[in-house]
Design an enzyme around this catalytic site. Sequence first.
Site, PDB file in Angstrom:
ATOM      1  N   LYS A 174      -2.566  19.145 -40.969  1.00  0.00           N
ATOM      2  CA  LYS A 174      -2.444  17.899 -41.708  1.00  0.00           C
ATOM      3  C   LYS A 174      -2.934  16.715 -40.870  1.00  0.00           C
ATOM      4  O   LYS A 174      -2.705  16.653 -39.657  1.00  0.00           O
ATOM      5  CB  LYS A 174      -0.984  17.665 -42.115  1.00  0.00           C
ATOM      6  CG  LYS A 174      -0.399  18.764 -42.998  1.00  0.00           C
ATOM      7  CD  LYS A 174      -1.065  18.818 -44.354  1.00  0.00           C
ATOM      8  CE  LYS A 174      -0.345  19.801 -45.269  1.00  0.00           C
ATOM      9  NZ  LYS A 174      -0.887  19.780 -46.633  1.00  0.00           N
ATOM     10  N   HIS A 304      -5.174  26.413 -54.370  1.00  0.00           N
ATOM     11  CA  HIS A 304      -4.067  25.827 -53.613  1.00  0.00           C
ATOM     12  C   HIS A 304      -2.775  26.618 -53.790  1.00  0.00           C
ATOM     13  O   HIS A 304      -2.372  26.930 -54.911  1.00  0.00           O
ATOM     14  CB  HIS A 304      -3.838  24.380 -54.097  1.00  0.00           C
ATOM     15  CG  HIS A 304      -2.586  23.758 -53.591  1.00  0.00           C
ATOM     16  ND1 HIS A 304      -1.470  23.571 -54.388  1.00  0.00           N
ATOM     17  CD2 HIS A 304      -2.253  23.291 -52.369  1.00  0.00           C
ATOM     18  CE1 HIS A 304      -0.516  22.990 -53.684  1.00  0.00           C
ATOM     19  NE2 HIS A 304      -0.956  22.810 -52.452  1.00  0.00           N
TER      20      HIS A 304
END
Length: 372
Positions: A174, A304
Site C-alpha cells: 500500500k 480484486h
Amino acid sequence: MSDAIRRLTLSHVVLPLAQPVSDAKVLTGRQRPLTETVLLFVEVETEDGHRGTGFSYSKRAGGRAQYRHLADVAEVAIGQDPSDIARIYDSLLWAGASVGRSGVATQAIAALDVALWDLKARRADLPLAKLLGAHRDSCRVYNTSGGFLQASVDEVKERASASLAAGIGGIKIKVGQPDWAEDLRRVAALREHLGDAPLMVDANQQWDRARARRMCRALEEFDLVWIEEPLDAWDAVGHADLSRTVDTPIATGEMLTSVPEHVALLDAGYRGIVQPDAPRIGGITPFLRFATLASHAGLALAPHYAMEIHLHLAAAYPTEPWVEHFEWLDPLFEERVEIADGRIRVPDRPGLGITLSDRMRALTRETATFGR
C-alpha cells in the site's frame, strides 16, 4: 420438465481480522482501520436436489444492508429455473429497482448469482472455470494482505519473504500516505528486498491528478507490475489519461459496482489493467459481460479479492491474468487453494470447489430462509 429453485438460505456473517489493518484511506482520515469482513452467504437448493453456494461481502459499512436487500427480493427467485441465471438476475434487479442497479442492490444480488453459477457447475460435475471454458488450469498469484500501512517496512519485508517462500509469485504493498516521500522510501526498500520479483503498489484512491502524475513518474524506476487506484475510483478520464502517459500500467476497477461504471473506463480510452470484483460488480453474470468487453479492448485482467471466486473467472479470461491472494476468508471454508511456483491452481472439485465450514456457521449473526 425443468428444475426449479425450492429454497434459499441467507446468512449474515461477521468475520473478525486477526489484527486491524490500515491503508491510505485511514492515514488520510477518511476511514477507520479495518477490523472485520462482513459477508452475505446464499445457499440454493432445487426441487431436483441440486445445491449451490455463493457469497458477497463488505469490508466496512454496508454488509447488513446487503443482507436486508436480498431478503427483500429473494422470494422472486423461488420457483424459477436455476439454469436461467440471466433471467433470474434481471427479475431480482427489477424487484428492487427503486434503489437502483448498482451499489448495495447489485452486491446483494451478487451472492445469489454466484450461488447459481456454482450450482450449474456442480450439476455438470465441472469446476466453474471448466464450465465457462478455461484457457488455463492455474493463474499467476500475488499477495496483498502483508503490505498494509500499519506494518513497518521490516514487517512488510518479512511477510513478503514468507509469501514468496509459500509459492506466491508477486507482492503488492500500500502507498498513498500524506507523506509521499515515505511512500517512495517504502517502495524502494521493498524493491531492494525483493530483487526482481513482481511488485505492485496500491494508492487506494488517495491522490489528485497532479500528485498522481508526479508519483507515477517517480515510481517508474522501480519496474512495477502496476500502480493501482492512483485516483478516485470514478475518475475514468483521469485513469485513462494516466494509462496512456506513463510506462507503468495503471490498474483500477475494484470499487465499481456495475457494468456501466466499468464501461466508462473503456469509453474514456483506458489502456490499463482492469480489476472487476464479482461480488461488487453484481455477480458472475455482469462480471462476464464486462470481461468480454475488456478482452475485446485488449485489456489485462487482475480481479480484486475473493480469490475463491475469481480464480475460476481469471482462468477463463483469454489473456494471462493475475489473481489476488488474501488468506482472510480461509476460516469460512473447509478447503484451501493450492499455490506453488508463483501460481494458484484451479481446484478439480465441481463448482467453486468450496464447502462452508463450522467456523462460518459459528460466525453467523442472522439467517433467513425462503421457499420450503
